[in-house]
Each structure stands twice: as structure tokens, then as C-alpha cells.
Design an enzyme around this catalytic site. Structure first.
Site, short mmCIF file in Angstrom:
data_model
loop_
_atom_site.label_atom_id
_atom_site.label_comp_id
_atom_site.label_asym_id
_atom_site.label_seq_id
_atom_site.Cartn_x
_atom_site.Cartn_y
_atom_site.Cartn_z
N CYS A 1 -4.72 2.50 -3.62
CA CYS A 1 -3.45 2.97 -3.04
C CYS A 1 -2.33 1.96 -3.26
O CYS A 1 -1.49 1.76 -2.37
CB CYS A 1 -3.60 3.30 -1.55
SG CYS A 1 -4.69 4.67 -1.25
N HIS B 1 0.88 -1.18 0.00
CA HIS B 1 0.00 0.00 0.00
C HIS B 1 0.91 1.23 0.00
O HIS B 1 2.02 1.19 0.55
CB HIS B 1 -0.83 -0.05 1.29
CG HIS B 1 -1.92 0.96 1.41
ND1 HIS B 1 -1.68 2.26 1.76
CD2 HIS B 1 -3.25 0.85 1.23
CE1 HIS B 1 -2.84 2.91 1.82
NE2 HIS B 1 -3.81 2.08 1.49
#
Ligand code: PMP
Length: 420
Positions: free
Chosen positions: A378, A137
């Protein structure tokens, strides 16, 4: 009890996991979205909250709220006890040796930034390397880039396989004397891959490299024990494990935290302040400047109590069964492709459809009352690895059931037939 119930008996207890009863504990799920019964498949972004957590926070504000630790009066003492109790519950939940190893932050992101700035930044030299993985992420990439930039150090990504698993052979080759940190997710928020974290920590420690585990997608799906995996640091967010938003946790080994300077200045972290200089307090308070989310920490403690009534193995089995079923159903839809096919997967299943933009897929599912997430989640480098800009992601929580999977598959079949 529903016929889906999974019964798991551990030595000394007899826990039953009944998905219907679990679902009934979440008032928000009992509503329509776009005129259809809501199907919530976006728990990877944030989980919904059981009534127990909602009620505990409301009760706390009604009866026990005051600022903590510096009040001598009874109400402040009660609030402090609730807050401190939250920390003890997190300690027990993570299997940490000491409550001082639990630092409260705003979220996973802030916990990782804390380690980047307070632990790593003072040690970095030009040409040092910070290893991350291609499946991270952005929260576990960008903080390291910010500190690396200051020192001419580099963030280097360990590759993943086509199946979406970490390439451990590459990790073994890449880790070396220049490596100052390994930051790795326990569970991928896109692929659902469950990484073999104990093995990864072992590889890093053999090379003398400290490890931070991003457990934002792990704590709610698999058993987590920080001493068993041997992580130096571990981060997670309360909002991903049926707790409130606004509270995160950093676990850090005591010897690391004790050697780290504060990273934000303010009240609560100091021992003695003069204009000539300031001395800092003990861990974990040294890292908790300002008034924390007092009710939020109490809410997290309540969420962990609530979650702890279930055997994590039963939760995991239930979620894995649902995901396997979703994967089976989606695979039969022509033109629909899943990202990766890891051997151990939990939480999330991402896919794309030939000829359809993922955002359109999400918007059409919404018309059927189905909430999924679309975009890069993300994780832009991960999507690029698969030659994609984004994907559609169905993610699962403790309250999902087979009807949710069937609704997703039915709706996708219709969308692909009509527009694909
Ligand atoms: N890491 C992973 C794997 C995540 O899934 C998320 C949340 N999507 C984060 C970090 C960041 O969590 P937060 O936004 O709560 O800081």
C-alpha cells in the site's frame, strides 16, 4: 532467562524483557507452517495476539457483554465500564490530556478519513495544498485526495532521500500559506524509517499548519506521547499493537474536535433529534455513530495493559538489534538490496533480489515456513521513488528472536544461490 534478555531499569522500577517468555505468551506462534516451525515476520501487516487479549475478549463475551451507555441494568453498566475503561487506557497510553480526545474508529484508515472529512473538508479552498510525504501508506494519501478533489485543492508529496529519510529542507521550503494540513507517518511501513516527528510538527506549527501523524507503525515500536510531540491528530489501529482487528483510534486536540461536525450520522452522536433538525452530542461520542466494537475496545485496553508491562525502551532495543542483525545478514547475500538505509529504523526491512520477482521470493520463503509480505505494501508512490513495482518485506514484533532472523537469512541464501 535467555541470554538475549535485555534488562532496562528505569527510575523506580526494574523491568526485565525476556523475549522467550514474551514469545510463549502468543499461542499462534507455536505451530508449523509447511512442515517447518513457523517464522512470523509479517507483524507490519498485523500483529499476533497474546493469550491475555484472547482470554479477555472471550471472558467479556461469556460474562459481561451487553450494549453500552443506554442500559440501566447491571450487565450493561459492566459492559459500559469495560468500554469506557478502554478509552481511559488509550488516553494514558498516548499521554493525552483528556479522555474526550480519544475517538474510536474501525482502524487507522477510518480515523484519517474522519479528519479529512470533518476537520479539513469544510476549510478547503481551491488551490489549497495538503502536504503528505513520499513514504506514506495509501491510507494517508487517498483520503486527502478525495477531499482535495471536491475543492480543486492539491495533495503534494514532500520528497525523501535515497536513504529513505524525509527531506526536511524540502518540507521547510514547500510549507507555506497555501498549506492547510500536513499528514505524515511516524514510522514507514516499508522502510522502517522513524521520522523526527517533534521536529516536523514544529516546522508545521511555525507555519500555522495543523498536523496529523499516522502512528500505525509507531505505537508498537517507539514511545508515543501526543503532548510531547504536539500533534493535532494522531491515528493508530489496535491490530498493530497486539490488540484485536476492527478497532482504531483517533486522537484529536480537544479544541479541534469540539469545533468539528459529525461525519457519519446515526445513534449515539445526537443530543436531540426532530424532523426539523438535530443537535449533536459531546465529543468524542459525536464521532462514534452506531454500536461500536465493544469487546474490541476492551481487547485493546487489555492489549495496552499487556504491552505496558514492558519498558518500551527495552522493546525498541530488542527490535532494533534484531533488525540490525537481519540487515547485516541480508547485505551479505549477493544480488539482494535493501530499500533505504535510514539512520533510525524500526519494524520493517524491505528488499528486492536481482532476477527474482518479490512474489516468488515470498512464495519460496513460505515453503520454509517463513511468513513475509510481498507487493507494494500500500505504498506505490514510495516504490516508484525507488524504481520498483514492489518488494519483499520482513517486519518484526515483540515476539521475534534471533532464530527467526537466522531462518530468514538461511532461506534467502539458499533461494538466491539456487534461483537468483
Ligand atoms: N498507515 C500505515 C503506516 C500502515 O502501515 C497501515 C497498515 N498497513 C495503515 C496506515 C492502515 O492501517 P489499517 O489498515 O489498520 O487502517
Amino acid at each position: 532467562m535467555s541470554d538475549m534478555a535485555t534488562e532496562v531499569r528505569a527510575p523506580g522500577d526494574a523491568l526485565t524483557f525476556d523475549p522467550d517468555a514474551v514469545r510463549a505468551a502468543f499461542p499462534i506462534l507455536d505451530q508449523e507452517m509447511n512442515g517447518r516451525p513457523m517464522v512470523f515476520l509479517d507483524s507490519g501487516a498485523s500483529t499476533q495476539k497474546p493469550e491475555a487479549v484472547i482470554a479477555a475478549e472471550a471472558e467479556f463475551y461469556r460474562h459481561d457483554y451487553a450494549n453500552i451507555h443506554r442500559g440501566v441494568y447491571d450487565l450493561s453498566q459492566r459492559a459500559s465500564d469495560a468500554f469506557d475503561g478502554g478509552r481511559r487506557k488509550v488516553q494514558a497510553f498516548l499521554g493525552a490530556a483528556d479522555w474526550r480526545e480519544i475517538v474510536f474508529t474501525r482502524n487507522t484508515t477510518e480515523a484519517i478519513n474522519l479528519v479529512a472529512w470533518s476537520f479539513l473538508e469544510p476549510r478547503l479552498q481551491p488551490s489549497d495544498e495538503i502536504l503528505v510525504t513520499t513514504m506514506e501508506h495509501h491510507s494517508n494519501i487517498v483520503p486527502w485526495q478525495l477531499v482535495a478533489m471536491r475543492h480543486g485543492a492539491k495533495v503534494v508529496a514532500v520528497p525523501i532521500t535515497d536513504a529513505g529519510e524525509l527531506n526536511l529542507a524540502a518540507l521547510r521550503e514547500m510549507i507555506g500559506p497555501r498549506t492547510k494540513m500536513l499528514a505524515c507517518t511516524w514510522v514507514s511501513n516499508v522502510l522502517g524509517t522513524v521520522n523526527p516527528v517533534a521536529e516536523i510538527v514544529g516546522i508545521a506549527h511555525a507555519a500555522g499548519v495543523p498536523v496529523l501523524l499516522d502512528a500505525a507503525q509507531a505505537v508498537q515500536h517507539v514511545a508515543v506521547d501526543v503532548q510531547e510531540v504536539g500533534a493535532d491528530f494522531l491515528a493508530f489501529s489496535a491490530h498493530k499493537i497486539y490488540g484485536p482487528s476492527g478497532v482504531g483510534v483517533l486522537y484529536g486536540k480537544r479544541e479541534h474536535l469540539e469545533a468539528m461536525p459529525p461525519w457519519q450520522g446515526g445513534g449515539g452522536i445526537v443530543d436531540r433529534v426532530t424532523f426539523e433538525g438535530t443537535t449533536y452530542g459531546e465529543i468524542p461520542f459525536r464521532f462514534e455513530a452506531g454500536t461500536p466494537d465493544i469487546a474490541g475496545v476492551h481487547g485493546l485496553g487489555t492489549a495496552l495493559d499487556w504491552f505496558g508491562q514492558f519498558d518500551i525502551r527495552a522493546v525498541e532495543a530488542h527490535e532494533i538489534r534484531l533488525m540490525a542483525e537481519a540487515q547485516r545478514a541480508l547485505q551479505q547475500i549477493p544480488g539482494l538490496h535493501a530499500l533505504g538505509d535510514p539512520r533510525h529504523r524500526t519494524g520493517a526491512l524491505s528488499f528486492w533480489v536481482d532476477g527474482l520477482h518479490h512474489q516468488d521470493v515470498g512464495a519460496m520463503l513460505d515453503l520454509d515456513g517463513i511468513a513475509i509480505r510481498t507487493g507494494h505494501h500500500c505504498a506505490q508512490p514510495l516504490h516508484r521513488r525507488f524504481g520498483l513495482e514492489g518488494s519483499a518485506r520482513a517486519s518484526f514484533g515483540i515476539y521475534n528472536n534471533e532464530a527467526d532472523v537466522a531462518a530468514l537469512a538461511d532461506s534467502l541464501r539458499y533461494i538466491v544461490r539456487k534461483y537468483g
